[in-house]
Design a protein around this motif. Structure first.
Motif, PDB file in Angstrom:
ATOM      1  N   ILE A 134       0.848  -1.198   0.000  1.00 50.50           N
ATOM      2  CA  ILE A 134       0.000   0.000   0.000  1.00 50.50           C
ATOM      3  C   ILE A 134       0.883   1.248   0.000  1.00 50.50           C
ATOM      4  O   ILE A 134       0.690   2.183  -0.787  1.00 50.50           O
ATOM      5  CB  ILE A 134      -0.928   0.018   1.249  1.00 50.50           C
ATOM      6  CG1 ILE A 134      -1.922  -1.149   1.203  1.00 50.50           C
ATOM      7  CG2 ILE A 134      -1.639   1.354   1.384  1.00 50.50           C
ATOM      8  CD1 ILE A 134      -3.163  -0.920   0.388  1.00 50.50           C
ATOM      9  N   ILE A 165      -4.139  -4.008  -5.730  1.00 49.09           N
ATOM     10  CA  ILE A 165      -4.820  -3.051  -4.852  1.00 49.09           C
ATOM     11  C   ILE A 165      -5.972  -2.391  -5.597  1.00 49.09           C
ATOM     12  O   ILE A 165      -5.840  -2.018  -6.765  1.00 49.09           O
ATOM     13  CB  ILE A 165      -3.820  -1.971  -4.370  1.00 49.09           C
ATOM     14  CG1 ILE A 165      -2.659  -2.632  -3.612  1.00 49.09           C
ATOM     15  CG2 ILE A 165      -4.502  -0.937  -3.490  1.00 49.09           C
ATOM     16  CD1 ILE A 165      -1.478  -1.726  -3.367  1.00 49.09           C
ATOM     17  N   SER A 168      -8.427   1.271  -2.087  1.00 44.90           N
ATOM     18  CA  SER A 168      -7.594   1.422  -0.884  1.00 44.90           C
ATOM     19  C   SER A 168      -7.369   0.124  -0.116  1.00 44.90           C
ATOM     20  O   SER A 168      -6.970   0.157   1.051  1.00 44.90           O
ATOM     21  CB  SER A 168      -8.186   2.467   0.081  1.00 44.90           C
ATOM     22  OG  SER A 168      -8.338   3.692  -0.578  1.00 44.90           O
ATOM     23  N   VAL A 337      -7.345   0.060   5.626  1.00 41.53           N
ATOM     24  CA  VAL A 337      -6.125  -0.719   5.409  1.00 41.53           C
ATOM     25  C   VAL A 337      -5.055  -0.398   6.431  1.00 41.53           C
ATOM     26  O   VAL A 337      -3.971  -0.945   6.395  1.00 41.53           O
ATOM     27  CB  VAL A 337      -5.550  -0.484   3.986  1.00 41.53           C
ATOM     28  CG1 VAL A 337      -6.463  -1.041   2.946  1.00 41.53           C
ATOM     29  CG2 VAL A 337      -5.246   0.979   3.742  1.00 41.53           C
TER      30      VAL A 337
END
Length: 345
Positions: A134, A165, A168, A337
């Motif tokens: 991320i 991904i 988010s 996340v």
């Protein structure tokens, strides 16, 4: 009174990068600690300690407190973090910062908690844990908030993180503990086997950077043919120092097994990706980040194995740290996340 500095930390196996809000990357040093066993104290941290690897007397150990992206020595990690946080903040060191810090996507809850606790012990006011893919995606400039599939491959020192991904969140991912350090070890083992020569980890890393590659050079490009490099080490037959000339073809052969594991992880992640997101990835390509992205020909290897365009991010080494820093501005959007337990945020 001025606001506390917010910092993002890429807690890597081989190096630590610190991103300060408004300043960018303010610190980039090896995650190595020189520890004196006799005096029971830390002698040096970071670049100064790295210079000591393989060159210390018996009472001083050069320790890497992180192995394959997770803490292997809690006390030393906490001291190292405290030192780097203080160094990054400079005169503001008396103010406790908000810190976002990265962990590999495959870590256990216990390993995640260890990172969080070590960061608090090192002087953080608030700690946000973020998964590396991320952070890498945000740092590479990918908009992860849209309902589109983005594939990130982040190859660091201890782990290679592969993730798709969307909105988010991580839809599919694989974390393989086979990355920069494993590539160096493969070179060390190969040279030992082929030349009966023992070389240190710094020499192995130098070989990888100078003549290492994932693909054979383009035969039509005379400027980038096969290359050689003279290295020094200890002859295992008679124990004496010895020079050997290593060829780039040999290095490529040494790296092959580890690179196959990384490409297999990418294929497995693609196989588990929903078809709509797969279509997005074909259109957008795969984004490559981390120090491993700098290995010559790796983008071509992944492209030939998957049939998907591969783009190396701008400043691939800095992506995770930049993303970790940027996260603190978008905690509300990325709440799902992030690990912000216990009301710390």
């Amino acid at each position: 009174m001025a606001a506390t500095t917010d910092i993002g930390i890429d807690l890597g196996t081989s190096s630590i990068l610190v991103y300060a809000k408004g300043k960018g990357i303010v610190l980039k040093e090896p995650s190595v600690v020189a520890y004196d066993k006799d005096a029971d104290k830390v002698r040096a941290i970071g670049e100064e300690a790295r210079q000591m690897i393989g060159r210390t007397p018996g009472n001083i150990m050069a320790i890497r407190p992180l192995r394959q992206g997770v803490i292997s020595d809690y006390v030393i990690t906490e001291k190292m973090l405290r030192y780097f946080i203080s160094k990054a903040m400079g005169r503001k060191a008396f103010r406790k910062p908000r810190i976002s810090i990265c962990v590999p996507s495959g870590v256990t809850e216990v390993e995640r908690r260890a990172v969080e606790e070590a960061t608090y012990q090192a002087g953080a006011r608030d700690v946000t844990i973020i998964e590396e893919p991320i952070a890498a995606a945000i740092g590479a400039g990918v908009d992860i908030t849209k309902p589109c599939g983005n594939m990130i491959v982040d190859i660091g020192g201890g782990t290679a993180e592969v993730a798709v991904i969307s909105l988010s969140g991580i839809v599919a991912s694989r974390s393989v503990r086979c990355a920069g350090d494993a590539l160096d070890q493969s070179i060390t083992s190969f040279i030992k086997r082929k030349y009966n020569l023992l070389v240190g980890e710094r020499t192995a890393e130098q070989i990888k950077l100078e003549i290492g590659s994932a693909c054979p050079p383009d035969p039509t490009d005379p400027a980038h043919g096969e290359t050689t490099m003279e290295i020094k080490g200890r002859n295992l037959v008679d124990g004496l120092p010895k020079n050997v000339v290593v060829h780039s073809e040999d290095v490529r052969e040494a790296l092959l097994e580890c690179l196959v594991k990384i490409t297999s992880a990418i294929k497995e992640t693609l196989e588990r990706t929903p078809p709509e997101l797969s279509a997005d990835i074909i259109d957008r390509g795969i984004t490559l980040t981390g120090g491993g992205a700098l290995l010559r020909g790796l983008d071509q290897l992944i492209q030939s194995e998957t049939g998907i365009d591969v783009h190396i991010a701008e400043d691939p080494l800095d992506c995770v740290a930049k993303g970790a820093g940027a996260v603190l501005d978008h905690v509300d959007v990325l709440h799902d996340v992030l690990d912000t337990d216990g009301g710390h945020m």
